[in-house]
Design a protein around this motif. Structure first.
Motif, PDB file in Angstrom:
ATOM      1  N   ALA A 112     -36.317 -51.953   9.120  1.00  0.00           N
ATOM      2  CA  ALA A 112     -36.069 -52.500  10.462  1.00  0.00           C
ATOM      3  C   ALA A 112     -37.304 -52.344  11.347  1.00  0.00           C
TER       4      ALA A 112
ATOM      5  N   GLY B 140     -37.026 -66.296  12.966  1.00  0.00           N
ATOM      6  CA  GLY B 140     -35.798 -65.937  13.673  1.00  0.00           C
ATOM      7  C   GLY B 140     -36.019 -65.946  15.165  1.00  0.00           C
ATOM      8  N   THR B 142     -35.065 -63.521  17.385  1.00  0.00           N
ATOM      9  CA  THR B 142     -35.514 -62.213  17.880  1.00  0.00           C
ATOM     10  C   THR B 142     -37.015 -61.993  17.665  1.00  0.00           C
ATOM     11  N   ILE B 175     -32.726 -54.485  17.251  1.00  0.00           N
ATOM     12  CA  ILE B 175     -32.016 -55.725  16.901  1.00  0.00           C
ATOM     13  C   ILE B 175     -32.164 -56.030  15.414  1.00  0.00           C
ATOM     14  N   SER B 176     -33.377 -55.839  14.866  1.00  0.00           N
ATOM     15  CA  SER B 176     -33.535 -56.141  13.441  1.00  0.00           C
ATOM     16  C   SER B 176     -32.773 -55.117  12.581  1.00  0.00           C
ATOM     17  N   MET B 178     -29.814 -53.776  13.470  1.00  0.00           N
ATOM     18  CA  MET B 178     -28.421 -54.206  13.534  1.00  0.00           C
ATOM     19  C   MET B 178     -28.197 -55.448  12.682  1.00  0.00           C
ATOM     20  N   GLN B 179     -29.162 -56.349  12.705  1.00  0.00           N
ATOM     21  CA  GLN B 179     -29.033 -57.556  11.877  1.00  0.00           C
ATOM     22  C   GLN B 179     -29.083 -57.197  10.396  1.00  0.00           C
ATOM     23  N   ARG B 181     -28.042 -54.404   9.005  1.00  0.00           N
ATOM     24  CA  ARG B 181     -26.733 -53.845   8.649  1.00  0.00           C
ATOM     25  C   ARG B 181     -25.706 -54.948   8.484  1.00  0.00           C
ATOM     26  N   GLY B 182     -25.792 -55.944   9.373  1.00  0.00           N
ATOM     27  CA  GLY B 182     -24.859 -57.070   9.301  1.00  0.00           C
ATOM     28  C   GLY B 182     -25.005 -57.823   7.979  1.00  0.00           C
ATOM     29  N   ASP B 183     -26.277 -57.983   7.511  1.00  0.00           N
ATOM     30  CA  ASP B 183     -26.517 -58.708   6.267  1.00  0.00           C
ATOM     31  C   ASP B 183     -25.935 -57.959   5.070  1.00  0.00           C
TER      32      ASP B 183
END
Lengths: 180, 185
Positions: A112, B140, B142, B175-176, B178-179, B181-183
């Motif tokens: 991240a 993307g 973001t 943000i990246s 959280m994204q 984790r979403g993936d």
């Protein structure tokens, strides 16, 4: 000045600048000039500007001004010491950071940070280009060259930059001869 | 864990020695990117760019910090040492030579135009790195916004680089994360 050890002086000037220079080599020019010209009077302002011009003739990072000042005041040993004094402190710090950073490679939060920092780097690159544009040293011919070179390298990524540098130098020289 | 490809210390030294010696007009980071990412594939684009961002935040010269980052990633402490020593060796002797012959060089009337030409090509290389980095960011919303915010803050508004990065980078990273984790979920 006669009582001062010149080698010790080089280290005490440059080592703090190594850690204080955040955001690149351009930050060290003004304090370096202040120390060597105003305070210690190792050289005249004119000599400093000449050395700055000389440091830009050679390849390498912009901060090769440090070894050339060391060379000027104390010969080969001065040049070597100035280089070590300027690069060692910040390099140790960077090494430590890189080590910690690379140790956690593969963790989700590491990915991240990597994904989050890359666009910041892109923004900093464009800021750097804009900053050089602002210096005002570059004319329309330079900007044409910048676009041409970037385009050529996108089209042929493995094209060797030395060829382009040679062509650029030659083209500017010929245009200078033709124009003047 | 992904490991970097096996690269010998001699290869690291040889490459960074050449980068130092050839990099007329500055912009060494774009040379390092070209050789390490584009030509040799020793690092991915994202790996390199995040390391480059760290190198800019840390004190010291950006390009030598990037060399240390690459060397450390490939071969640890010796890799980092080889990279920085190699990159400074050529310029060190070149700048001393330039100091010895500079009156003769400066006296040559065409020198100014030659240097302008060299600087313009080096800047073109930096622009090419910018395009490459910008393409990655444009994938993307973001990252595109993070890139734009950094550019406007540092480049256009000329706010202090550290302050801008201290605001933009954490938001971009969170943000990246959280994204990411979403993936996975």
């Amino acid at each position: 000045m006669k009582d001062e050890n010149i080698y010790l002086a080089l280290v005490t000037i440059l080592a703090p600048l190594s850690i204080a220079a955040i955001g690149g080599a351009t930050g060290i020019y003004a304090p370096l000039q202040h120390e060597t010209v105003d305070l210690r009077q190792w050289m005249t302002p004119r000599e400093f500007i000449d050395l700055f011009a000389v440091s830009r003739l050679a390849p390498g990072p912009g901060s090769m001004l440090a070894p050339i000042i060391g060379w000027n005041v104390a010969g080969f040993g001065g040049a070597l010491l100035a280089t070590v004094a300027l690069y060692l402190p910040s390099s140790m710090l960077c090494y430590g950071a890189a080590r910690v950073w690379n140790r956690y490679r593969g963790k989700p939060w590491h990915r991240a940070i990597e994904a989050g920092l890359s666009p910041v780097a892109a923004g900093l690159i464009f800021s750097g280009i804009l900053g050089l544009l602002r210096l005002g040293e570059t004319g329309p011919l330079s900007w044409f060259t910048v676009v041409l070179v970037a385009g050529l390298l996108m089209w042929r990524p493995k094209l060797h930059p030395l060829i382009l540098i040679g062509c650029g130098a030659l083209a500017f020289f010929l245009l200078h001869v033709a124009g003047a | 864990m992904n490991h970097p490809p096996p690269v010998s210390l001699a290869m690291i030294y040889g490459l960074f020695f050449r980068i130092g010696l050839f990099s007329f007009g500055g912009q060494l980071t774009s040379w390092i990117h070209r050789e390490v990412v584009l030509v040799r594939g020793w690092m991915t684009n994202e790996e390199f760019l995040s390391g480059m961002a760290l190198s800019q935040i840390l004190p010291g010269v950006n390009s030598t910090n990037t060399a240390i980052f690459v060397g450390q990633r490939l071969r640890g402490a010796w890799g980092a040492t080889a990279a920085i020593v190699a990159m400074l060796t050529g310029p060190f002797f070149a700048v001393i030579l330039a100091a010895i012959f500079y009156k003769w060089i400066i006296g040559w009337e065409g020198m100014q135009s030659v240097m302008e030409g060299v600087a313009a090509v080096a800047l073109g290389m930096l622009a090419r790195l910018g395009i490459s980095a910008g393409r990655g960011a444009a994938k993307g919303l973001t990252p595109a916004l993070a890139m734009l915010a950094t550019f406007v803050g540092v480049g256009v508004m000329r706010w202090p680089m550290l302050g801008v990065v201290a605001v933009v980078a954490p938001i971009s990273v969170i943000i990246s994360y959280m994204q990411g984790r979403g993936d996975e979920g």
